[in-house]
Design an enzyme around this catalytic site. Sequence first.
Site, PDB file in Angstrom:
ATOM      1  CG  ASP A 214      66.080  47.705 -63.481  1.00 23.51           C
ATOM      2  OD1 ASP A 214      66.118  47.566 -62.241  1.00 23.51           O
ATOM      3  OD2 ASP A 214      66.699  46.963 -64.265  1.00 23.51           O
TER       4      ASP A 214
ATOM      5  CE  LYS B 282      66.586  40.905 -50.165  1.00 25.98           C
ATOM      6  NZ  LYS B 282      65.654  41.246 -49.088  1.00 25.98           N
TER       7      LYS B 282
ATOM      8  CG  ASP C 110      59.161  48.022 -58.072  1.00 28.20           C
ATOM      9  OD1 ASP C 110      58.728  47.357 -59.043  1.00 28.20           O
ATOM     10  OD2 ASP C 110      59.695  47.500 -57.084  1.00 28.20           O
TER      11      ASP C 110
ATOM     12  CB  ALA D 209      56.298  47.398 -56.079  1.00 33.76           C
ATOM     13  N   PRO D 210      55.549  46.749 -52.917  1.00 32.01           N
ATOM     14  CG  PRO D 210      54.072  45.791 -51.365  1.00 32.01           C
ATOM     15  CD  PRO D 210      55.435  45.614 -51.973  1.00 32.01           C
ATOM     16  N   GLY D 211      55.479  49.182 -51.577  1.00 33.96           N
ATOM     17  CA  GLY D 211      55.593  50.487 -50.926  1.00 33.96           C
ATOM     18  C   GLY D 211      55.883  50.463 -49.446  1.00 33.96           C
ATOM     19  N   GLY D 212      56.306  49.332 -48.910  1.00 32.88           N
ATOM     20  CA  GLY D 212      56.540  49.237 -47.465  1.00 32.88           C
ATOM     21  C   GLY D 212      57.589  50.205 -46.953  1.00 32.88           C
TER      22      GLY D 212
ATOM     23  CG  ASP E 124      64.060  44.738 -48.901  1.00 31.91           C
ATOM     24  OD1 ASP E 124      65.015  43.939 -48.871  1.00 31.91           O
ATOM     25  OD2 ASP E 124      62.935  44.463 -48.421  1.00 31.91           O
TER      26      ASP E 124
END
EC number: 2.1.1.186
Length: 350
Positions: A256, A301, A236, A217-220, A272
Amino acid sequence: MTGLLCYCRQGFEPELAGELNQRAGLAGIAGYARTQRNDGYVVFVTDDAEALDQRLAWRELIFARQKLRVLAELPQLDPADRITPIIAALDGQPRFGDLWVEHPDSDAGKPLAGLARSFGNALRPALRKAGLLTDKANGKLPRLHIVFVDGTHAFVTVADTRDSAPWPLGIPRLKLLPDAPSRSALKLDEALLTLLTPEEREALVKPGMRAADLGAAPGGWTWVLTRQHLKVTSIDNGPLRQHVLDTGLVEHLRADGFHWKPETPLDWMVCDMVEQPRKVAERMATWFREGWCRHAIFNLKLPMKKRWDETQLCLDLFADQAGRPLTIRAKQLYHDREEITVFATPASRR
């Protein structure tokens, strides 16, 4: 002075310096990294610049956006005549196929953009008159880079077009399309351009392949994959943009992403998710160890401190636990922030 000059994200000079120091040491090449915080570049000073340039492939450097071999440093240029000392520094050099006049992508460097443009226009005819630059761009010849770090201080450098970023400043200027669900789409676009060779993109990203997007989400990232005509299972608990679902290539499972696993092996997995980098590295390794995917692109990260140490630890952890030989490349992309992006694929058999 000779050595390597590498661009990086402003603020990540210590990470790039640590990487260059370690990799030069492993290559058995003496030298030292020279930089200051927020310069946006690092110089690795060595008498064996040509050998180090050959040993450190640009695509395999994590924190370097660009890799240039330093021919000369000119710290006291006269603003009334910058061209003469540059021509003198190039005495004995073969012809170059192109000229890029640049500056670091930093707060101090960005105001030099106007100087870089105007000086490039003045320097090109002077180089051609001296027999140092082809009349038309020739990608088969080395590329000359003049790097201004202030108005009177420049580095004369050269890049092998086969082993350097093909974009000025090492930054691919990607356009965020209006229907992109989020800016994170640019990260996956850049990863495919930067971490994979053109031959790998053609061979490994084909229409009809099956992929999973963990934490979609949101789907990039899902949207980027559908533009490559892959069939995507998007994992998601949050919603995806409707126009992404309307492609007919996406199955959205509310689950999840950190615990979901596919019923049958997939061609690709991308991820991501915002999670501790060691935890992500371990989960990504599980995907390869269990044979759930063949190729992957994922983000790690990084913490605020000891980022180079954490990078090494996470990549070593991933490689050790993957259970199979992998080709692993990682890069801090232009569209990354406090993170790196990793590409993994089965190691080629020779």
